[in-house]
Write an enzyme that holds these catalytic residues in place. Structure first.
Site, short mmCIF file in Angstrom:
data_model
loop_
_atom_site.label_atom_id
_atom_site.label_comp_id
_atom_site.label_asym_id
_atom_site.label_seq_id
_atom_site.Cartn_x
_atom_site.Cartn_y
_atom_site.Cartn_z
N ASP A 67 -1.25 13.54 -2.42
CA ASP A 67 -0.70 13.33 -1.07
C ASP A 67 -1.77 13.64 -0.02
OD1 ASP A 67 0.88 13.65 1.35
OD2 ASP A 67 2.60 13.72 -0.01
N SER A 92 6.11 0.37 9.28
CA SER A 92 7.41 -0.02 9.83
C SER A 92 7.73 0.69 11.15
CB SER A 92 8.56 0.22 8.85
OG SER A 92 9.79 0.04 9.51
N SER A 132 -1.87 -3.50 15.26
CA SER A 132 -1.71 -4.22 16.53
C SER A 132 -0.64 -3.55 17.41
CB SER A 132 -1.29 -5.66 16.27
OG SER A 132 -0.09 -5.68 15.52
N TYR A 155 5.44 5.03 15.34
CA TYR A 155 4.42 4.43 14.48
C TYR A 155 3.18 4.06 15.30
CZ TYR A 155 2.03 0.95 11.55
OH TYR A 155 1.09 0.24 10.84
N ASN A 184 0.03 -8.14 11.50
CA ASN A 184 0.98 -8.73 10.53
C ASN A 184 0.32 -9.37 9.32
OD1 ASN A 184 2.35 -8.76 13.33
ND2 ASN A 184 4.02 -8.87 11.84
N1 LIG Z 1 1.03 -4.75 6.28
C1 LIG Z 1 0.78 -4.94 7.57
O1 LIG Z 1 1.09 -5.99 8.13
C2 LIG Z 1 0.09 -3.88 8.37
C3 LIG Z 1 -0.10 -4.12 9.75
C4 LIG Z 1 -0.75 -3.15 10.51
C5 LIG Z 1 -1.20 -1.99 9.91
N2 LIG Z 1 -0.97 -1.77 8.58
C6 LIG Z 1 -1.45 -0.53 7.99
O2 LIG Z 1 -2.16 -0.83 6.80
C7 LIG Z 1 -2.02 0.22 5.85
C8 LIG Z 1 -1.51 -0.31 4.53
O3 LIG Z 1 -0.24 -0.93 4.74
P1 LIG Z 1 0.55 -1.69 3.59
O4 LIG Z 1 1.25 -2.83 4.25
O5 LIG Z 1 -0.32 -1.91 2.43
O6 LIG Z 1 1.68 -0.60 3.27
P2 LIG Z 1 2.19 -0.05 1.84
O7 LIG Z 1 3.42 0.75 2.15
O8 LIG Z 1 2.31 -1.17 0.88
O9 LIG Z 1 1.01 0.90 1.39
C9 LIG Z 1 0.84 2.21 1.88
C10 LIG Z 1 0.50 3.08 0.70
O10 LIG Z 1 0.28 4.42 1.16
C11 LIG Z 1 0.87 5.31 0.23
N3 LIG Z 1 1.19 6.57 0.92
C12 LIG Z 1 2.11 6.77 1.89
N4 LIG Z 1 2.16 8.06 2.24
C13 LIG Z 1 1.22 8.69 1.50
C14 LIG Z 1 0.80 10.05 1.40
N5 LIG Z 1 1.35 10.99 2.15
N6 LIG Z 1 -0.18 10.35 0.53
C15 LIG Z 1 -0.75 9.39 -0.25
N7 LIG Z 1 -0.38 8.10 -0.21
C16 LIG Z 1 0.60 7.75 0.64
C17 LIG Z 1 2.11 4.59 -0.25
O11 LIG Z 1 2.61 5.10 -1.48
C18 LIG Z 1 1.62 3.17 -0.35
O12 LIG Z 1 1.10 2.87 -1.61
C19 LIG Z 1 -1.10 1.25 6.52
O13 LIG Z 1 -1.90 2.23 7.13
C20 LIG Z 1 -0.37 0.44 7.56
O14 LIG Z 1 0.09 1.24 8.63
C21 LIG Z 1 -0.33 -2.69 7.80
#
Ligand SMILES: NC(=O)c1ccc[n+]([C@@H]2O[C@H](COP(=O)([O-])OP(=O)(O)OC[C@H]3O[C@@H](n4cnc5c(N)ncnc54)[C@H](O)[C@@H]3O)[C@@H](O)[C@H]2O)c1
Length: 324
Positions: A67, A92, A132, A155, A184
Site C-alpha cells: 500500500d 472517479s 484533466s 478527486y 479520459n
Molecule cells: N483512466 C482514466 O481515464 C484516468 C484519467 C485521469 C487520470 N487517471 C489517473 O491514472 C491513474 C491510473 O488510473 P486507472 O484508470 O488505471 O485506475 P485503476 O483503478 O485501474 O488503477 C489504479 C490502481 O492503483 C491501485 N491502488 C489504489 N490504491 C492503492 C494504494 N493505496 N496502494 C497501492 N495501490 C493502490 C489499485 O489497486 C489499481 O490497481 C490514477 O492515478 C488515476 O487517477 C486516470
C-alpha cells in the site's frame, strides 16, 4: 519516434505503482516487451490479480503487494529503481464526493510517500498520473496548462495537490517530476464493471450483453478521449525528458473532441445493435466539455500521439469482443 523504439540503458529498472490497474498494467506490459525490468506495486484495491498473473512468467517482472499509504513499503519498492511511473490512486469524481477522506489518504499522502521514497532512492525520473479534472470550472477550450479554474471534486483537489508536491520536490530536492494530466483514457483492460466504471467499457459491455446503457445528462457533453497507447508513449517519453522539463504538469490527450451521444451511436453501429439510450441525471462534479491543447507536451516531452479516437476505438472494441 514511436515509443517502442525508445532507448533506455539496458539494465534499467522501472517501478509502476498501480500496476494491477488499467493504465498501470498496460505500462508494465509495454516496458516488459521493450526488454526492461518492471516492479509493480499495488494493493489490489481496485486493480485485479489477473492483471498481475498476466506477467508472472516474465523473468523481469516482480509484483509487490503493498500500500502506498505505508512509507516503508514505498521505500522498499523504490530501492535500486531508475524510473518511477506512479499510477496508484483512487479514481472517479463521484466516488470522491462520497468519500473525501479516503481520497486524501491514498491520492495525496500516498503520492507524497512515493515522492519521498523516490527522492531518498535517488531515482532518475518520477512520472506521475494527474488528471484533466484539475481544470475544474475554467471555461476556456481547449484546456491549456496554467489556466485552471475552481476545483469541482475532492478527486480533482488531490491531483492538484500532487502537482504542487511535484513542483516542490523539483525545486527543493531536485527530483525530476513530471505530472501527466490524462484526459479520459480508454483501451484494453479498462474495467467495464461497477458503479464507477468509465463510460466506454461500460457501454461496450452493456451493448454486447443486449443491455440498454444510460447516459448521464443529455449526451451533449464532450471529452478528449485518449487511447491507452498514447498514454504509454507519454510516460516513456517523460522518463527520457530533459531536467528542464521537470517540475511541470502536461496535458496528455489526443487533442480531439468527441460527444458522448455520438460515441453511443458509434458503438451501437460497430457492435451491430439498435437501441435508444436511457438518459439519467447529470453527475455532480462533472465538467461539461473538456478537450486539450497538447502543445506543451509535444514541445517539452516530444509527445506525438499516434492514435486518434477512431483508430483507438477500433482496437478497444476488438479487445472487448475477444475478452468479455
Ligand atoms: N483512466 C482514466 O481515464 C484516468 C484519467 C485521469 C487520470 N487517471 C489517473 O491514472 C491513474 C491510473 O488510473 P486507472 O484508470 O488505471 O485506475 P485503476 O483503478 O485501474 O488503477 C489504479 C490502481 O492503483 C491501485 N491502488 C489504489 N490504491 C492503492 C494504494 N493505496 N496502494 C497501492 N495501490 C493502490 C489499485 O489497486 C489499481 O490497481 C490514477 O492515478 C488515476 O487517477 C486516470
Amino acid at each position: 519516434m514511436r515509443y517502442k523504439d525508445l532507448d533506455f540503458p539496458k539494465e534499467s529498472v522501472f517501478l509502476v505503482t498501480g500496476g494491477a490497474g488499467f493504465i498501470g498494467s498496460n505500462l508494465c506490459e509495454a516496458i516488459l516487451n521493450m526488454g526492461y525490468q518492471v516492479r509493480c506495486l499495488d494493493n489490489l484495491s481496485t486493480g485485479k490479480q489477473e492483471n498481475v498473473d498476466l506477467f508472472l512468467e516474465y523473468p523481469k517482472y516482480t509484483f509487490i503487494k503493498g500500500d502506498i499509504r505505508d512509507l516503508d513499503t514505498c521505500k522498499q519498492a523504490c530501492t535500486d529503481v531508475d524510473y518511477v511511473m506512479h499510477e496508484a490512486a483512487w479514481g472517479s469524481v463521484p466516488r470522491s464526493i462520497e468519500m473525501p477522506l479516503y481520497y486524501e489518504e491514498v491520492n495525496i499522502r500516498g503520492t507524497l510517500n512515493m515522492m519521498e521514497a523516490a527522492r531518498q532512492s535517488r531515482v532518475k525520473k518520477f512520472v506521475y498520473a494527474s488528471s484533466s479534472s484539475v481544470y475544474g470550472d475554467h471555461p476556456v477550450l481547449p484546456k491549456v496548462e496554467g489556466q485552471e479554474g475552481n476545483l469541482l471534486s475532492p478527486y480533482a483537489l488531490t491531483k492538484s495537490v500532487d502537482e504542487e508536491y511535484g513542483k516542490l520536490y523539483k525545486r527543493l530536492y531536485d527530483l525530476d517530476t513530471y505530472g501527466l494530466r490524462y484526459f479520459n483514457v480508454f483501451g484494453r483492460r479498462q474495467d467495464p464493471d461497477g458503479a464507477y466504471a468509465a463510460v466506454i467499457p461500460k457501454f461496450i459491455k452493456q451493448l454486447l450483453n443486449d443491455g440498454i446503457p444510460t447516459i448521464n445528462g443529455d449526451g451533449k457533453q464532450s471529452r478528449d478521449f485518449t487511447y491507452i497507447e498514447n498514454v504509454i508513449e507519454a510516460n516513456l517519453k517523460a522518463c527520457l525528458a530533459s531536467t528542464e522539463a521537470a517540475g511541470e504538469a502536461y496535458n496528455i490527450a489526443y487533442g480531439g473532441r468527441e460527444y458522448l451521444i455520438d460515441i453511443y451511436y458509434y458503438l451501437c453501429d460497430a457492435l451491430g445493435k439498435k437501441a435508444e439510450p436511457n438518459f439519467g441525471p447529470e453527475r455532480a462534479g462533472d465538467i461539461r466539455h473538456s478537450n486539450a491543447d497538447i502543445g506543451k507536451a509535444k514541445k517539452m516531452l516530444g509527445y506525438n500521439p499516434e492514435y486518434n479516437f477512431a483508430k483507438g476505438i477500433i482496437e478497444a472494441i476488438e479487445w472487448y469482443r475477444e475478452n468479455l
